[in-house]
Design a protein around this motif. Structure first.
Motif, mmCIF file in Angstrom:
data_model
loop_
_atom_site.group_PDB
_atom_site.id
_atom_site.type_symbol
_atom_site.label_atom_id
_atom_site.label_comp_id
_atom_site.label_asym_id
_atom_site.label_seq_id
_atom_site.Cartn_x
_atom_site.Cartn_y
_atom_site.Cartn_z
ATOM 1 N N ASP A 11 138.543 -60.167 58.378
ATOM 2 C CA ASP A 11 138.906 -60.294 56.967
ATOM 3 C C ASP A 11 137.690 -60.329 56.056
ATOM 4 O OD1 ASP A 11 141.692 -60.345 57.343
ATOM 5 O OD2 ASP A 11 141.627 -62.487 57.838
ATOM 6 N N ILE A 12 136.558 -59.833 56.571
ATOM 7 C CA ILE A 12 135.315 -59.882 55.789
ATOM 8 C C ILE A 12 134.669 -58.499 55.672
ATOM 9 C CG2 ILE A 12 132.956 -60.820 55.715
ATOM 10 C CD1 ILE A 12 133.993 -63.313 57.065
ATOM 11 N N PHE A 13 134.548 -57.801 56.784
ATOM 12 C CA PHE A 13 133.778 -56.559 56.826
ATOM 13 C C PHE A 13 134.702 -55.341 56.824
ATOM 14 C CE2 PHE A 13 131.208 -59.805 58.835
ATOM 15 C CZ PHE A 13 129.978 -59.640 58.221
ATOM 16 N N SER A 14 134.311 -54.327 56.076
ATOM 17 C CA SER A 14 134.961 -53.020 56.134
ATOM 18 C C SER A 14 133.928 -51.970 55.741
ATOM 19 C CB SER A 14 136.184 -52.953 55.217
ATOM 20 O OG SER A 14 135.804 -53.123 53.870
ATOM 21 N N ALA A 15 134.219 -50.722 56.049
ATOM 22 C CA ALA A 15 133.261 -49.654 55.761
ATOM 23 C C ALA A 15 134.009 -48.403 55.319
ATOM 24 C CB ALA A 15 132.402 -49.356 56.988
ATOM 25 N N TYR A 16 133.277 -47.544 54.606
ATOM 26 C CA TYR A 16 133.865 -46.286 54.140
ATOM 27 C C TYR A 16 132.809 -45.193 54.213
ATOM 28 C CZ TYR A 16 136.192 -42.848 51.142
ATOM 29 O OH TYR A 16 136.775 -41.715 50.658
ATOM 30 N N HIS B 31 128.714 -37.949 50.551
ATOM 31 C CA HIS B 31 128.829 -38.392 49.159
ATOM 32 C C HIS B 31 128.838 -39.914 49.059
ATOM 33 C CE1 HIS B 31 129.728 -38.204 44.928
ATOM 34 N NE2 HIS B 31 130.853 -38.884 45.082
ATOM 35 N N GLN B 32 129.547 -40.577 49.986
ATOM 36 C CA GLN B 32 129.577 -42.034 50.013
ATOM 37 C C GLN B 32 129.526 -42.510 51.469
ATOM 38 O OE1 GLN B 32 131.928 -44.151 46.778
ATOM 39 N NE2 GLN B 32 133.252 -42.366 47.112
ATOM 40 N N ALA B 33 128.838 -43.621 51.682
ATOM 41 C CA ALA B 33 128.787 -44.269 53.002
ATOM 42 C C ALA B 33 128.305 -45.685 52.779
ATOM 43 C CB ALA B 33 127.844 -43.521 53.956
ATOM 44 N N TYR B 34 129.230 -46.644 52.809
ATOM 45 C CA TYR B 34 128.853 -48.006 52.466
ATOM 46 C C TYR B 34 129.584 -49.023 53.327
ATOM 47 C CZ TYR B 34 133.110 -47.637 49.548
ATOM 48 O OH TYR B 34 134.385 -47.433 49.085
ATOM 49 N N LEU B 35 129.013 -50.221 53.349
ATOM 50 C CA LEU B 35 129.597 -51.378 54.017
ATOM 51 C C LEU B 35 130.003 -52.398 52.965
ATOM 52 C CD1 LEU B 35 130.079 -53.145 56.628
ATOM 53 C CD2 LEU B 35 127.746 -54.000 56.260
ATOM 54 N N ASP B 36 131.225 -52.903 53.072
ATOM 55 C CA ASP B 36 131.705 -53.967 52.191
ATOM 56 C C ASP B 36 131.731 -55.288 52.946
ATOM 57 O OD1 ASP B 36 132.053 -52.470 49.924
ATOM 58 O OD2 ASP B 36 134.207 -52.190 50.166
ATOM 59 N N ILE B 37 131.199 -56.330 52.315
ATOM 60 C CA ILE B 37 131.264 -57.687 52.858
ATOM 61 C C ILE B 37 132.005 -58.535 51.819
ATOM 62 C CG2 ILE B 37 129.955 -59.646 53.738
ATOM 63 C CD1 ILE B 37 127.608 -57.710 54.189
ATOM 64 N N SER B 38 133.211 -58.969 52.151
ATOM 65 C CA SER B 38 134.076 -59.657 51.201
ATOM 66 C C SER B 38 134.042 -61.161 51.404
ATOM 67 C CB SER B 38 135.521 -59.161 51.344
ATOM 68 O OG SER B 38 135.611 -57.769 51.176
ATOM 69 N N CYS B 39 134.128 -61.898 50.292
ATOM 70 C CA CYS B 39 134.290 -63.342 50.390
ATOM 71 C C CYS B 39 135.691 -63.643 50.938
ATOM 72 C CB CYS B 39 134.128 -63.997 49.024
ATOM 73 S SG CYS B 39 132.478 -63.827 48.313
ATOM 74 N N PRO B 40 135.802 -64.605 51.854
ATOM 75 C CA PRO B 40 137.115 -64.913 52.431
ATOM 76 C C PRO B 40 138.154 -65.309 51.387
ATOM 77 C CG PRO B 40 135.353 -65.940 53.697
ATOM 78 C CD PRO B 40 134.729 -65.404 52.456
ATOM 79 N N ARG C 194 128.648 -54.757 48.322
ATOM 80 C CA ARG C 194 128.719 -53.381 48.846
ATOM 81 C C ARG C 194 127.312 -52.815 48.933
ATOM 82 N NH1 ARG C 194 133.035 -49.408 46.277
ATOM 83 N NH2 ARG C 194 134.313 -50.763 47.622
ATOM 84 N N ILE C 195 126.971 -52.284 50.087
ATOM 85 C CA ILE C 195 125.633 -51.737 50.289
ATOM 86 C C ILE C 195 125.738 -50.343 50.893
ATOM 87 C CG2 ILE C 195 125.433 -52.877 52.539
ATOM 88 C CD1 ILE C 195 122.398 -53.120 51.960
ATOM 89 N N GLY C 196 124.998 -49.398 50.324
ATOM 90 C CA GLY C 196 125.001 -48.040 50.831
ATOM 91 C C GLY C 196 125.179 -47.027 49.707
ATOM 92 N N LYS C 197 125.544 -45.813 50.081
ATOM 93 C CA LYS C 197 125.727 -44.710 49.132
ATOM 94 C C LYS C 197 127.118 -44.844 48.520
ATOM 95 C CE LYS C 197 123.999 -40.995 50.780
ATOM 96 N NZ LYS C 197 122.714 -40.962 50.078
ATOM 97 N N GLN C 198 127.202 -44.924 47.186
ATOM 98 C CA GLN C 198 128.471 -45.257 46.540
ATOM 99 C C GLN C 198 128.531 -44.708 45.126
ATOM 100 O OE1 GLN C 198 128.309 -49.662 45.258
ATOM 101 N NE2 GLN C 198 126.690 -49.510 46.835
ATOM 102 N N GLU C 199 129.754 -44.490 44.648
ATOM 103 C CA GLU C 199 129.960 -44.201 43.238
ATOM 104 C C GLU C 199 129.961 -45.520 42.464
ATOM 105 O OE1 GLU C 199 133.550 -41.993 42.723
ATOM 106 O OE2 GLU C 199 132.600 -40.074 43.263
ATOM 107 N N ILE C 200 129.403 -45.498 41.252
ATOM 108 C CA ILE C 200 129.405 -46.675 40.390
ATOM 109 C C ILE C 200 129.858 -46.231 39.009
ATOM 110 C CG2 ILE C 200 128.044 -48.516 39.344
ATOM 111 C CD1 ILE C 200 126.149 -48.362 41.729
ATOM 112 N N LEU C 201 130.900 -46.873 38.502
ATOM 113 C CA LEU C 201 131.440 -46.576 37.182
ATOM 114 C C LEU C 201 131.543 -47.881 36.396
ATOM 115 C CD1 LEU C 201 132.977 -44.628 39.420
ATOM 116 C CD2 LEU C 201 134.205 -43.837 37.417
ATOM 117 N N PHE C 202 130.908 -47.916 35.242
ATOM 118 C CA PHE C 202 130.995 -49.085 34.377
ATOM 119 C C PHE C 202 131.655 -48.692 33.057
ATOM 120 C CE2 PHE C 202 127.248 -51.205 36.652
ATOM 121 C CZ PHE C 202 128.087 -52.090 37.323
#
Length: 441
Positions: free
Chosen positions: A78-83, A118-127, A134-142
């Motif tokens: 319930d913490i780590f996922s990747a894309y 185009h994207q390759a990242y690891l997500d580490i979520s707070c429980p 999120r760390i890695g190659k990613q899109e960022i939209l603000f």
């Protein structure tokens, strides 16, 4: 980027250390991989661009397809996922040019063909769900992608090598802190920098949102662009009746020096001026009225107007740099003013527009009229020109066939002011036409 890798390795080591047995970890890891979700996008695009420039190049004609295949894992503990998302653009017809490639006898369509991750990242979520790292190659939209975006209109798009922390500090307050080390641009090239981006959003007002931002950039090979950009955005809607609402959007940003900017290597001589410092503003305001219509074939309508000011060079001050924005969305779809990304629109820009849209028979139609004026003049440049650039009409028709398939027809007609062309101002008459079919799962 080395620091990002260290953080990722430390996080993974913590997972191993907290795991009771390697066998159990392998089972959980395998489940996270096999229970993930694939993603698929395909976008067919046909584009014609006819620019009436002095080089008298042939009109550009491009027909290509963008394919993106991705896979998002299920969560581990319930913490780590990747894309990961793989990207390819294949040009079927390539009678066009782009910066650094293509056939120079044709006008520009900025869609070089090629493949990349185009994207390759690891997500580490707070429980507790209050944050994601999120760390890695990613899109960022603000916000409205006026300064930071993915340039998704172009077939290659834009992503960033970055570490991004998103936190829900308290109720209705979200905070993003980003470190960026590389920009992967629409020409399948990249540039290195040290970017420190901060974004704070408050959503506690019903139907309204306010955000504060600070984007600090230290470019590796473009010291001219080293800058700090601070600003605020407020937007939302005010319901008047059950079927009528007023929308508004306001952004104010100021840009000043940062990092190495101010050294001689960051100077640029334009006309008789030497541009040394950043000290420019961006101002954007728009207002629109939306109606829900109880008519046989028309479901919704809208009419609105807006004004955007981007300051140009002023004495030794450089023009405002719109950074990594999705610029196509803003100052006309003919893309006459993309020089705002990079801080090279020396005369600045005042953009007045009015737009109307309607939804009918399952389709959406939008028309936008722009009047473009210069914001300033520069001694010794374009004979001190300080008058209008021209005007533009943009038209868009979108049809969604179902939740996965959508098509569009789009056109832009830019009419340059004769005085601007005669004084060498870089605007030209242009007609651009697109038709696209998008498939997404």
């Amino acid at each position: 980027m080395k620091g990002m890798v260290k953080v990722m390795l430390i996080c993974l080591a913590l997972v191993f250390g907290a795991t009771v047995s390697k066998a159990a970890f392998l089972d959980d890891f395998t489940n996270a991989l096999t229970n993930g979700k694939p993603t698929f996008e395909m976008r067919w695009s046909f584009e014609v661009s006819d620019l009436n420039d002095d080089a008298d190049r042939s009109k550009a004609v491009g027909f290509n397809v963008r394919t993106r295949l991705g896979y998002r894992t299920a969560k581990l503990y319930d913490i780590f996922s990747a894309y990961i998302q793989l990207h390819n653009v294949t040009n079927i017809t390539e009678n066009f040019s782009w910066t650094g490639g293509g056939d120079a006898s044709y006008d520009v369509i900025a869609d070089p063909d090629g493949s990349r991750v185009h994207q390759a990242y690891l997500d580490i979520s707070c429980p507790d769900g209050r944050g994601v790292f999120r760390i890695g190659k990613q899109e960022i939209l603000f916000d409205d992608v006026r300064l930071i975006g993915n340039i998704d209109w172009r077939q290659n798009g834009q992503s960033f090598d970055a570490a991004k922390l998103n936190l829900k500090l308290i109720e209705n307050v979200n905070f993003d802190a980003v470190y960026v080390s590389r920009v992967n641009d629409i020409l399948l090239e990249h540039s290195d920098l040290r970017g420190y981006w901060f974004h704070l959003a408050y959503t506690g007002f019903e139907n309204h949102k306010v955000s504060l931002f600070a984007y600090l950039n230290d470019f590796e090979d473009a010291d001219y662009r080293d800058s700090a950009t601070y600003g605020v955005r407020a937007f939302g809607k005010v319901p008047f009746q059950e079927n009528v609402a007023l929308r508004y959007d306001l952004t104010i940003a100021y840009q000043t020096d940062f990092a190495d900017d101010g050294d001689a290597k960051s100077y640029r001589t334009v006309g008789s001026e030497t541009l040394k410092e950043h000290g420019a503003m961006l101002f954007n305001i728009s207002v629109a009225t939306d109606w829900k219509l109880d008519l046989p074939y028309i479901q919704m309508g809208s009419i609105g107007f807006g004004y955007q000011m981007i300051e140009g060079a002023d004495g030794s001050d450089k023009p405002f740099d719109t950074l990594f924005s999705t610029a196509h969305k803003w100052n006309g779809w003919a893309d006459q003013f993309l020089a705002t990304n990079g801080g090279a629109l020396y005369l600045g820009l005042e953009d007045y527009w009015i737009e109307a849209s309607v939804k009918f028979l399952g389709m959406s139609f939008k028309a936008v009229y722009h009047y473009f004026d210069t914001e300033t003049s520069v001694d010794g440049l374009y004979n001190g020109y300080n008058d209008e650039y021209g005007q533009e009409l943009d038209l868009l028709l979108v049809k969604s066939f179902n939740k996965n398939i959508k098509g569009l027809i789009k056109a832009a007609f830019f009419d340059a002011e004769n005085d601007a062309e005669e004084n060498g101002v870089p605007v030209e008459d242009e007609v651009v036409f697109w038709t696209r079919l998008m498939i997404k799962f």
